[in-house]
Motif scaffolding. Structure first.
Motif, PDB file in Angstrom:
ATOM      1  N   PHE A  27      28.178  -0.206  19.333  1.00 28.51           N
ATOM      2  CA  PHE A  27      29.625  -0.097  19.342  1.00 28.51           C
ATOM      3  C   PHE A  27      30.245  -1.464  19.066  1.00 28.51           C
ATOM      4  O   PHE A  27      29.676  -2.507  19.411  1.00 28.51           O
ATOM      5  CB  PHE A  27      30.127   0.375  20.709  1.00 28.51           C
ATOM      6  CG  PHE A  27      29.989   1.850  20.975  1.00 28.51           C
ATOM      7  CD1 PHE A  27      31.086   2.690  20.927  1.00 28.51           C
ATOM      8  CD2 PHE A  27      28.756   2.394  21.309  1.00 28.51           C
ATOM      9  CE1 PHE A  27      30.969   4.037  21.199  1.00 28.51           C
ATOM     10  CE2 PHE A  27      28.620   3.739  21.586  1.00 28.51           C
ATOM     11  CZ  PHE A  27      29.733   4.577  21.518  1.00 28.51           C
TER      12      PHE A  27
ATOM     13  N   MET B  70      35.166   2.174  17.563  1.00 31.18           N
ATOM     14  CA  MET B  70      34.345   2.949  16.652  1.00 31.18           C
ATOM     15  C   MET B  70      34.958   2.995  15.256  1.00 31.18           C
ATOM     16  O   MET B  70      34.281   3.296  14.276  1.00 31.18           O
ATOM     17  CB  MET B  70      34.186   4.386  17.177  1.00 31.18           C
ATOM     18  CG  MET B  70      33.536   4.477  18.557  1.00 31.18           C
ATOM     19  SD  MET B  70      33.649   6.139  19.286  1.00 31.18           S
ATOM     20  CE  MET B  70      32.616   7.086  18.150  1.00 31.18           C
ATOM     21  N   ASP B  71      36.263   2.718  15.173  1.00 33.76           N
ATOM     22  CA  ASP B  71      37.009   2.842  13.920  1.00 33.76           C
ATOM     23  C   ASP B  71      38.282   2.016  14.042  1.00 33.76           C
ATOM     24  O   ASP B  71      38.295   1.026  14.776  1.00 33.76           O
ATOM     25  CB  ASP B  71      37.296   4.322  13.614  1.00 33.76           C
ATOM     26  CG  ASP B  71      37.948   5.057  14.800  1.00 33.76           C
ATOM     27  OD1 ASP B  71      38.512   4.386  15.692  1.00 33.76           O
ATOM     28  OD2 ASP B  71      37.896   6.304  14.829  1.00 33.76           O
TER      29      ASP B  71
ATOM     30  N   THR C 101      29.902  -3.319  13.807  1.00 40.68           N
ATOM     31  CA  THR C 101      28.949  -2.490  14.533  1.00 40.68           C
ATOM     32  C   THR C 101      27.569  -3.135  14.514  1.00 40.68           C
ATOM     33  O   THR C 101      27.226  -3.895  13.606  1.00 40.68           O
ATOM     34  CB  THR C 101      28.872  -1.087  13.929  1.00 40.68           C
ATOM     35  OG1 THR C 101      28.495  -1.176  12.548  1.00 40.68           O
ATOM     36  CG2 THR C 101      30.210  -0.373  14.045  1.00 40.68           C
TER      37      THR C 101
ATOM     38  N   GLN D 111      26.401   0.498  10.997  1.00 40.06           N
ATOM     39  CA  GLN D 111      26.713   1.911  10.848  1.00 40.06           C
ATOM     40  C   GLN D 111      28.214   2.155  10.877  1.00 40.06           C
ATOM     41  O   GLN D 111      28.977   1.341  11.385  1.00 40.06           O
ATOM     42  CB  GLN D 111      26.028   2.726  11.959  1.00 40.06           C
ATOM     43  CG  GLN D 111      26.724   2.723  13.320  1.00 40.06           C
ATOM     44  CD  GLN D 111      26.398   1.525  14.178  1.00 40.06           C
ATOM     45  OE1 GLN D 111      26.183   0.426  13.687  1.00 40.06           O
ATOM     46  NE2 GLN D 111      26.390   1.728  15.490  1.00 40.06           N
TER      47      GLN D 111
ATOM     48  N   PHE E 115      30.830   5.025  12.439  1.00 41.88           N
ATOM     49  CA  PHE E 115      30.930   6.178  13.314  1.00 41.88           C
ATOM     50  C   PHE E 115      31.704   7.287  12.603  1.00 41.88           C
ATOM     51  O   PHE E 115      32.681   7.024  11.892  1.00 41.88           O
ATOM     52  CB  PHE E 115      31.629   5.807  14.621  1.00 41.88           C
ATOM     53  CG  PHE E 115      30.771   4.977  15.548  1.00 41.88           C
ATOM     54  CD1 PHE E 115      29.920   5.592  16.453  1.00 41.88           C
ATOM     55  CD2 PHE E 115      30.823   3.595  15.515  1.00 41.88           C
ATOM     56  CE1 PHE E 115      29.123   4.843  17.316  1.00 41.88           C
ATOM     57  CE2 PHE E 115      30.036   2.828  16.367  1.00 41.88           C
ATOM     58  CZ  PHE E 115      29.182   3.457  17.264  1.00 41.88           C
TER      59      PHE E 115
ATOM     60  N   THR F   3      34.288   9.776  12.681  1.00 41.21           N
ATOM     61  CA  THR F   3      35.465  10.086  13.501  1.00 41.21           C
ATOM     62  C   THR F   3      36.498  10.773  12.604  1.00 41.21           C
ATOM     63  O   THR F   3      36.304  11.903  12.212  1.00 41.21           O
ATOM     64  CB  THR F   3      36.017   8.811  14.156  1.00 41.21           C
ATOM     65  OG1 THR F   3      36.307   7.814  13.152  1.00 41.21           O
ATOM     66  CG2 THR F   3      35.013   8.229  15.149  1.00 41.21           C
TER      67      THR F   3
ATOM     68  N   VAL G 259      28.521  10.826  20.406  1.00 39.38           N
ATOM     69  CA  VAL G 259      29.111  10.122  19.274  1.00 39.38           C
ATOM     70  C   VAL G 259      28.163  10.261  18.091  1.00 39.38           C
ATOM     71  O   VAL G 259      26.949  10.350  18.255  1.00 39.38           O
ATOM     72  CB  VAL G 259      29.387   8.640  19.583  1.00 39.38           C
ATOM     73  CG1 VAL G 259      30.439   8.500  20.678  1.00 39.38           C
ATOM     74  CG2 VAL G 259      28.117   7.895  19.951  1.00 39.38           C
ATOM     75  N   GLU G 260      28.755  10.292  16.894  1.00 39.50           N
ATOM     76  CA  GLU G 260      27.986  10.520  15.675  1.00 39.50           C
ATOM     77  C   GLU G 260      28.106   9.319  14.748  1.00 39.50           C
ATOM     78  O   GLU G 260      29.190   8.733  14.612  1.00 39.50           O
ATOM     79  CB  GLU G 260      28.501  11.774  14.963  1.00 39.50           C
ATOM     80  CG  GLU G 260      27.719  12.152  13.715  1.00 39.50           C
ATOM     81  CD  GLU G 260      28.225  13.430  13.051  1.00 39.50           C
ATOM     82  OE1 GLU G 260      27.694  13.779  11.978  1.00 39.50           O
ATOM     83  OE2 GLU G 260      29.157  14.061  13.597  1.00 39.50           O
ATOM     84  N   VAL G 261      26.994   8.958  14.103  1.00 39.45           N
ATOM     85  CA  VAL G 261      26.985   7.878  13.119  1.00 39.45           C
ATOM     86  C   VAL G 261      26.554   8.439  11.769  1.00 39.45           C
ATOM     87  O   VAL G 261      26.136   9.589  11.656  1.00 39.45           O
ATOM     88  CB  VAL G 261      26.075   6.718  13.563  1.00 39.45           C
ATOM     89  CG1 VAL G 261      26.643   6.050  14.810  1.00 39.45           C
ATOM     90  CG2 VAL G 261      24.645   7.190  13.817  1.00 39.45           C
TER      91      VAL G 261
ATOM     92  N   TYR H 226      23.567  10.388  20.960  1.00 36.05           N
ATOM     93  CA  TYR H 226      23.798   9.520  19.800  1.00 36.05           C
ATOM     94  C   TYR H 226      23.124  10.196  18.613  1.00 36.05           C
ATOM     95  O   TYR H 226      21.896  10.349  18.597  1.00 36.05           O
ATOM     96  CB  TYR H 226      23.178   8.157  20.075  1.00 36.05           C
ATOM     97  CG  TYR H 226      23.630   7.027  19.187  1.00 36.05           C
ATOM     98  CD1 TYR H 226      24.797   6.323  19.460  1.00 36.05           C
ATOM     99  CD2 TYR H 226      22.866   6.639  18.089  1.00 36.05           C
ATOM    100  CE1 TYR H 226      25.195   5.255  18.665  1.00 36.05           C
ATOM    101  CE2 TYR H 226      23.252   5.575  17.295  1.00 36.05           C
ATOM    102  CZ  TYR H 226      24.423   4.885  17.589  1.00 36.05           C
ATOM    103  OH  TYR H 226      24.809   3.826  16.803  1.00 36.05           O
TER     104      TYR H 226
ATOM    105  N   THR I 287      23.423  12.123  14.294  1.00 37.47           N
ATOM    106  CA  THR I 287      23.869  12.097  12.904  1.00 37.47           C
ATOM    107  C   THR I 287      23.663  13.481  12.291  1.00 37.47           C
ATOM    108  O   THR I 287      22.972  14.335  12.869  1.00 37.47           O
ATOM    109  CB  THR I 287      23.106  11.021  12.104  1.00 37.47           C
ATOM    110  OG1 THR I 287      23.731  10.839  10.840  1.00 37.47           O
ATOM    111  CG2 THR I 287      21.643  11.399  11.896  1.00 37.47           C
TER     112      THR I 287
END
Length: 308
Positions: free
Chosen positions: A31, A46-47, A132, A136, A138, A140, A219-221, A268, A270
């Protein structure tokens, strides 16, 4: 009923060990870290949002607020009206509280499980590059921050509240416990969505309602390599892996679970699926995963442990 919720916006938690949280989220999971108004707080980017995950110091581990985002002030007013019509006590956050959360306006209330919920609009953006740990991105945007799984001792009331008051869409279920309960109504975890992410919320029956009030945050990457590197780092730093790498059957996510300080998990992952509502129908899965996700070494989650 309102259907104005656009996505999971932020999660605020209290923790006794913020330093260990920083090691997990920044050091292992990559993060971005920023600053915030509360001394010794951990503010995670994250963004372009100022902070999506906020960890604040305290003498216990607990959820402080699950934040859901709406489009604008008119949508926020409709949500407040729907809650009032359902007999829910709603409080407007003060300007100082909104400034702390970096939003224009927000309301606060409890769901039937006792989870503190905030609905807001107008998040303040930070246009600096998010640094990050694994290079990566994230996932979102219009899918929101990710998803949360909440425990409840009032399963029917909680599901009804989110679907019939706040307008979440049923996105399937999975039976838990006895799969054939001798004619009795089976217990289910129910998955609920508000955008194209398969589920932004899942509701799970739990034996007690004490803190922390959370089963996990997902959370997705954007790459499998980032997931693999994070998993290596989690193991290197001595965190407990609750579930090995695997692919879920419902949202198709390839992910692992790691135990966060406080007794709940971070998922965590994808490659999560996108739901097309033109043909989607709610389904009941019969297996959690196609492969992997071995929970045999997992420590008991606080939400399901016997209260002390």
């Amino acid at each position: 009923m309102t259907n104005d919720i656009r996505g999971l916006g932020y999660l605020r938690v209290q923790a006794r060990d913020v330093a260990r949280w920083r090691e997990l989220t920044v050091g292992a999971l990559g993060f971005g870290e920023t600053t915030g108004p509360i001394d010794d707080g951990l503010y995670l980017r994250m963004d372009e949002r100022e902070a999506r995950l906020i960890v604040l110091p305290g003498d216990s581990d607990r959820v402080l607020a699950v934040g859901w985002e709406v489009r604008d002030q008119f949508a926020l007013a409709r949500v407040a009206e729907a809650l009032a019509a359902a007999g829910v006590m709603v409080k407007e956050l003060s300007q100082a509280q909104c400034d702390e959360r970096r939003v224009e306006a927000a309301i606060l209330f409890d769901d039937p499980a006792g989870t503190p919920v905030e609905v807001y609009f107008g998040p303040v953006l930070d246009h600096d590059v998010v640094h990050t740990g694994w290079g990566q991105s994230f996932v979102t945007g219009d899918q929101g921050m990710g998803h949360v799984v909440l425990p409840t001792t009032a399963m029917d009331e909680t599901v009804t509240f989110y679907t019939e008051v706040l307008g979440f869409l049923p996105r399937g279920a999975v039976r838990i416990g006895d799969k054939k309960p001798n004619g009795q109504r089976p217990r289910r975890v129910r998955f609920l969505g508000v955008n194209r992410r398969h589920h932004s919320l899942a509701v799970c029956p739990a034996p007690h309602g004490e803190p922390p009030g959370l089963v996990h945050l997902m959370v997705e990457v954007d790459t499998l390599d980032a997931v693999g590197r994070a998993l290596d780092e989690v193991n290197k730093r001595g965190f407990s892996v609750s579930s090995t790498l695997g692919r879920h059957t419902n949202d198709k996510m390839v992910s692992f679970y790691v135990r966060a300080p406080g007794g709940w998990d971070l998922e965590y992952g994808t490659e999560g699926m996108l739901v097309d509502e033109t043909h989607y129908t709610a389904e009941e899965i019969t297996a959690d995963s196609y492969w992997g996700h071995d929970w045999s070494e997992s420590e008991p989650l606080a939400a399901f442990a016997s209260p002390s």
